[in-house]
Design an enzyme around this catalytic site. Structure first.
Site, PDB file in Angstrom:
ATOM      1  N   TYR A   7       0.396  12.519   7.528  1.00  0.00           N
ATOM      2  CA  TYR A   7      -0.051  11.281   7.324  1.00  0.00           C
ATOM      3  C   TYR A   7       0.963  10.061   7.584  1.00  0.00           C
ATOM      4  O   TYR A   7       0.809   9.188   8.185  1.00  0.00           O
ATOM      5  CB  TYR A   7      -0.836  11.118   6.118  1.00  0.00           C
ATOM      6  CG  TYR A   7      -1.208   9.927   5.594  1.00  0.00           C
ATOM      7  CD1 TYR A   7      -2.440   9.239   6.379  1.00  0.00           C
ATOM      8  CD2 TYR A   7      -0.566   8.913   4.944  1.00  0.00           C
ATOM      9  CE1 TYR A   7      -2.960   7.970   6.145  1.00  0.00           C
ATOM     10  CE2 TYR A   7      -1.059   7.632   4.650  1.00  0.00           C
ATOM     11  CZ  TYR A   7      -2.184   7.095   5.174  1.00  0.00           C
ATOM     12  OH  TYR A   7      -2.664   6.006   4.932  1.00  0.00           O
ATOM     13  N   VAL A  16      -0.331  -2.544   8.759  1.00  0.00           N
ATOM     14  CA  VAL A  16       0.551  -3.734   8.083  1.00  0.00           C
ATOM     15  C   VAL A  16       1.641  -3.824   9.014  1.00  0.00           C
ATOM     16  O   VAL A  16       2.604  -4.659   8.628  1.00  0.00           O
ATOM     17  CB  VAL A  16       0.896  -3.150   6.935  1.00  0.00           C
ATOM     18  CG1 VAL A  16      -0.196  -3.206   5.675  1.00  0.00           C
ATOM     19  CG2 VAL A  16       1.475  -1.666   6.787  1.00  0.00           C
ATOM     20  N   TYR A  64      -9.854  -3.551   6.487  1.00  0.00           N
ATOM     21  CA  TYR A  64      -9.524  -3.509   5.080  1.00  0.00           C
ATOM     22  C   TYR A  64     -10.874  -4.118   4.367  1.00  0.00           C
ATOM     23  O   TYR A  64     -11.877  -4.180   4.947  1.00  0.00           O
ATOM     24  CB  TYR A  64      -8.234  -4.319   4.527  1.00  0.00           C
ATOM     25  CG  TYR A  64      -7.108  -3.451   5.124  1.00  0.00           C
ATOM     26  CD1 TYR A  64      -6.714  -1.961   5.099  1.00  0.00           C
ATOM     27  CD2 TYR A  64      -6.235  -4.311   6.299  1.00  0.00           C
ATOM     28  CE1 TYR A  64      -5.831  -1.521   5.751  1.00  0.00           C
ATOM     29  CE2 TYR A  64      -5.149  -3.636   6.839  1.00  0.00           C
ATOM     30  CZ  TYR A  64      -4.847  -2.440   6.398  1.00  0.00           C
ATOM     31  OH  TYR A  64      -3.896  -1.792   7.170  1.00  0.00           O
ATOM     32  N   LYS A 111      -5.432   5.605  11.962  1.00  0.00           N
ATOM     33  CA  LYS A 111      -6.619   6.247  11.435  1.00  0.00           C
ATOM     34  C   LYS A 111      -7.844   6.438  12.242  1.00  0.00           C
ATOM     35  O   LYS A 111      -8.300   7.576  12.245  1.00  0.00           O
ATOM     36  CB  LYS A 111      -6.820   5.392   9.932  1.00  0.00           C
ATOM     37  CG  LYS A 111      -5.939   5.325   8.984  1.00  0.00           C
ATOM     38  CD  LYS A 111      -6.198   4.406   8.170  1.00  0.00           C
ATOM     39  CE  LYS A 111      -4.929   4.443   6.933  1.00  0.00           C
ATOM     40  NZ  LYS A 111      -5.071   3.319   5.814  1.00  0.00           N
ATOM     41  N   SER A 114      -2.036   1.694  10.030  1.00  0.00           N
ATOM     42  CA  SER A 114      -3.344   2.115  10.006  1.00  0.00           C
ATOM     43  C   SER A 114      -4.172   2.272  11.040  1.00  0.00           C
ATOM     44  O   SER A 114      -5.322   2.678  11.314  1.00  0.00           O
ATOM     45  CB  SER A 114      -4.098   1.137   8.928  1.00  0.00           C
ATOM     46  OG  SER A 114      -3.378   1.321   7.405  1.00  0.00           O
TER      47      SER A 114
END
Lengths: 342, 252
Positions: free
Chosen positions: A205, A275, A257, A83, A80
Site C-alpha cells: 500500500y 496529496v 475525499y 486507489k 491516493s
C-alpha cells in the site's frame, strides 16, 4: 499506401501544440498560476519539498491527442490516485461480488484517514478512503510482496504507457509514519476483513502510493478510463472492460475525499486526487485530464486542480449529467473548427 | 483575431524573406498592425531588409525561447524609418546572428510550445492584424509549427525541378497538418517562360492557387537585401504584383 507513421505522429503533436484547446488550457494555467490558496502536504518531509509554484495541466483525448501546459513532466508521487486503479486490479483478480463483500462503495463524508468501518458488515465504506484502499490492496493476488508490487506496477504502466518507479525515500517515510494506517489494518484483520499478510500488504500500500508519475501520466490514466480501459496512445488494454464502470463510479462518488458530493454536483466528472498534488479526471468517451499543483485545500485536494476541472466542466459541458448544449464543444475546440469558422 | 501567415519555401534562395518583408511592409503602409517573426533560427536574415543591424538589438527570439526575455522585449519597431505611419505599425522579432546563439539552438533545440505561446501572446499584446512567420527553408520543427498555426501558408518556389519536388513534399506535410489555406508564389521566372502558362501548369500540378508570378529581376538583386523593394520602387511592375498579392493574402 506509403507508411507515414512518423509524419503523422509529429504532425499530430504539432497540431496539438497549435490547437485552440491547448490555447484554452494555457489561459487556464495563466489564470490560476497566481492563485496561492492552500498548502503543500507536510506530514512527511519529502512531500514538504514540493514548490508551491509547480503547476501543470495535461489533457489526452480519447483518441490519443495530447495537450500539455506547464509542469507536465515533473514527477511527484501518485498517492491516493493509485486507489481506484488498484481497485480495478482487485476486481480483475476476484470479481465484483467478492470484492464488494470486502469493501463497500458508499461515500463516507468522513476524512480520508478516518478509522471507521460499516457497523453491520465491518467493511470499510469505499475503496477511496485509506481503510478501503488497504483492504483493496490486500486483494491484489500474487506470491509475496515483490510479485504483488510487480503486478501493481505493470498494471499502472498499462495505463500510463511508460515505465514507472517507486520513490524509495517517500515509501520509507510513509511506512515509518503510517501508524494510523497500520492501526486500521489491524482493526480490519480483527474483523477478518483482510488476510494475515498485514505487513506485506501495508508495504504494498505504501509503495503503490509512492509511485512517481507526472501530469501527463495522470491525463493518460484518465484517457484510458475515458476510452473504456484501453490506453488510446499505445492501444494496450489496462483493465478489463467490465470493471471500468466500477472504477469510474467510485471515483465520481468518493474520489475527492470529503469534497466528493460537492464535486459530483459542481463538476460532475469522475476524478481522484492525491496529496502529492495530482488530480486525474476521466470524461467517458471524451477526454482524460491530469493536473498537478501541490497546494492542497483543507480537504486535501489540489486547489488549482479543482479550479481547472471546474472551468473545463463548465466551459465544455463535461458534467456527466449535463443536458444543456455547451457554448462550444470539446471536439470543435480540439479540431479548431470553432475559431476557424469564426 | 490576428491573421497568421507563414511564408515558407522548401529550398533557400527563393526570395522568401524578400517577399515576406514586402508583403508585411505593404500591409503596414496601408494602415495595418503587422509583425514579422524570423523563425529561421539556423540562418536568420530578414532583419537586413528592415535596415536592422545586429548591434541594434540586444535580445532576440533566441533569448525568448531560452526564457531569458519576454516576447515583448524581443520585438523591435521597424516601421517608422520605412515610412509606416499610424494607424499602421510594423514590428520585427529578429533571431540572433551570433554564431554561439545559433549553435546553442542547434545543440539544445527549443520547445515548440514556448514558440507557439509566445507568438500568440505577441499577437494579443500588440493587437496585431497580421503576423508573418518567416521560416527556415526545408522542414523542421518550427516549419511544422508555423504551418500548423497559420491561417494561410504561402509557399514560394522557383521554376526549378528541385523546388517543384520539394514543394510537393511541403504540401503533403501541410495537408497532414490540416492547414487551413495555401497559396503558391512563383518567383524568379526567367524571360523565356510564359508566366500565364506556368501559373496554369503549377496550379494543376498542386491543385492549389498561384497567388503571384514574379520575374527574375536584376533590380531586386541589385537592392541586395538592403531595403524593402516595393517601398523604394512604388511604381515598379513587381511592386504592383506584390500589392496585388498583399490584398490576396488578407482575403479570407
Amino acid at each position: 499506401m506509403i507508411d507515414s507513421a512518423n509524419l503523422q505522429s509529429l504532425a499530430g503533436s504539432i497540431r496539438s501544440v497549435a490547437s485552440p484547446f491547448r490555447a484554452y488550457l494555457n489561459d487556464l494555467h495563466q489564470r490560476y498560476r497566481s492563485m496561492d490558496d492552500g498548502a503543500v502536504a507536510d506530514y512527511i518531509p519529502e512531500l514538504a519539498l514540493a514548490k508551491p509554484e509547480w503547476f501543470g495541466i495535461c489533457a489526452v483525448s480519447a483518441s490519443g491527442r495530447v495537450f500539455d501546459v506547464g509542469d507536465c513532466d515533473r514527477l511527484f508521487t501518485i498517492q491516493s490516485i493509485s486507489k481506484p486503479l488498484v481497485y480495478g486490479l482487485a476486481l480483475e483478480d476476484h470479481g465484483r461480488d467478492y470484492v464488494t463483500s470486502k469493501v463497500g462503495v458508499e461515500p463516507t463524508g468522513e476524512a480520508f484517514n478516518a478509522i471507521v468501518l460499516d457497523e453491520k458488515t465491518n467493511r470499510p465504506f469505499n475503496p477511496m478512503v485509506n481503510a478501503g484502499a488497504i483492504a483493496t490492496t490486500d486483494l491484489v493476488a500474487g506470491e509475496g510482496g515483490t510479485a504483488r508490487l510487480k503486478r501493481v506496477l505493470e498494471m499502472l504502466q498499462r495505463y500510463t504507457g511508460r515505465q514507472l518507479d517507486v520513490d524509495v525515500p517517500v515509501f520509507l517515510s510513509e511506512r515509518s509514519t503510517g501508524n494510523r494506517n497500520r492501526a486500521m489494518a489491524y482493526l480490519m484483520r480483527n474483523f477478518g476483513m483482510i488476510s494475515e499478510r498485514i505487513d506485506e500488504t501495508l508495504d504494498l500500500y505504501f509503495q503503490q502510493c509512492s509511485v512517481l508519475v507526472n501530469a501527463k501520466d495522470l491525463a493518460m490514466i484518465g484517457a484510458t478510463l475515458a476510452n473504456g480501459g484501453v490506453n488510446p496512445v499505445t492501444g494496450e488494454r489496462a483493465v478489463d472492460q467490465r470493471y471500468v464502470q466500477d472504477i469510474v463510479s467510485v471515483m465520481l462518488t468518493c474520489g475527492m475525499y470529503d469534497y466528493s458530493g460537492e464535486w459530483a454536483y459542481r463538476v460532475g466528472i469522475p476524478a481522484k486526487s492525491g496529496v502529492g498534488g495530482g488530480i486525474v479526471a476521466a470524461v467517458p468517451g471524451k477526454i482524460g485530464i491530469g493536473t498537478f499543483s501541490p497546494l492542497l485545500d483543507a480537504k486535501g485536494n489540489s486547489a488549482r486542480g479543482i479550479r481547472v476541472c471546474e472551468d473545463l466542466s463548465r466551459d465544455f459541458g463535461l458534467h456527466v449529467f449535463c443536458a444543456a448544449e455547451p457554448e462550444r464543444t470539446l471536439e470543435a475546440c480540439i479540431d479548431g473548427s470553432a475559431t476557424r469558422a469564426a | 483575431m490576428t491573421r497568421i501567415i507563414a511564408v515558407h519555401s522548401y529550398r533557400g534562395g527563393t526570395g522568401k524573406s524578400h517577399l515576406t518583408a514586402n508583403l508585411a511592409a505593404q500591409l503596414a503602409v496601408q494602415g495595418r498592425r503587422v509583425a514579422v517573426v524570423d523563425t529561421d533560427l539556423p540562418s536568420p536574415g530578414i532583419h537586413n531588409l528592415f535596415g536592422l543591424a545586429p548591434g541594434d538589438v540586444d535580445k532576440t527570439l533566441n533569448h525568448f525561447l531560452w526564457g531569458l526575455a519576454g516576447i515583448d522585449e524581443v520585438c523591435c519597431e521597424v516601421g517608422t524609418r520605412l515610412g509606416v505611419r499610424p494607424p499602421g505599425r510594423l514590428w520585427l522579432v529578429p533571431s540572433s546572428v551570433r554564431a554561439d546563439d545559433i549553435a546553442r539552438i542547434l545543440k539544445d533545440g527549443f520547445d515548440v510550445r514556448t514558440l507557439h505561446d509566445g507568438l500568440r501572446a505577441l499577437s494579443a499584446r500588440l493587437g496585431l492584424d497580421v503576423l508573418f512567420i518567416d521560416t527556415h527553408p526545408g522542414l523542421s520543427k518550427e516549419t511544422f509549427l508555423s504551418i500548423a498555426m497559420a491561417d494561410l501558408v504561402v509557399l514560394v518556389l522557383r521554376p526549378d525541378k528541385q523546388d517543384f519536388q520539394g514543394t510537393a513534399v511541403t504540401v503533403d506535410v501541410a495537408r497532414e497538418l490540416r492547414v487551413n489555406d495555401m497559396l503558391l508564389a512563383i518567383n524568379k521566372v526567367h524571360g523565356k517562360l510564359d508566366p500565364e502558362a506556368l501559373r496554369e501548369r503549377v496550379e494543376q500540378a498542386y491543385r492549389l492557387p498561384v497567388g503571384a508570378v514574379f520575374p527574375l529581376s536584376e533590380e531586386v538583386a541589385q537592392l541586395a537585401s538592403e531595403g524593402v523593394f516595393s517601398l523604394e520602387r512604388p511604381d515598379h511592375p513587381i511592386t504592383r504584383e506584390i500589392v496585388r498579392l498583399a490584398a490576396r493574402v488578407m482575403s479570407h
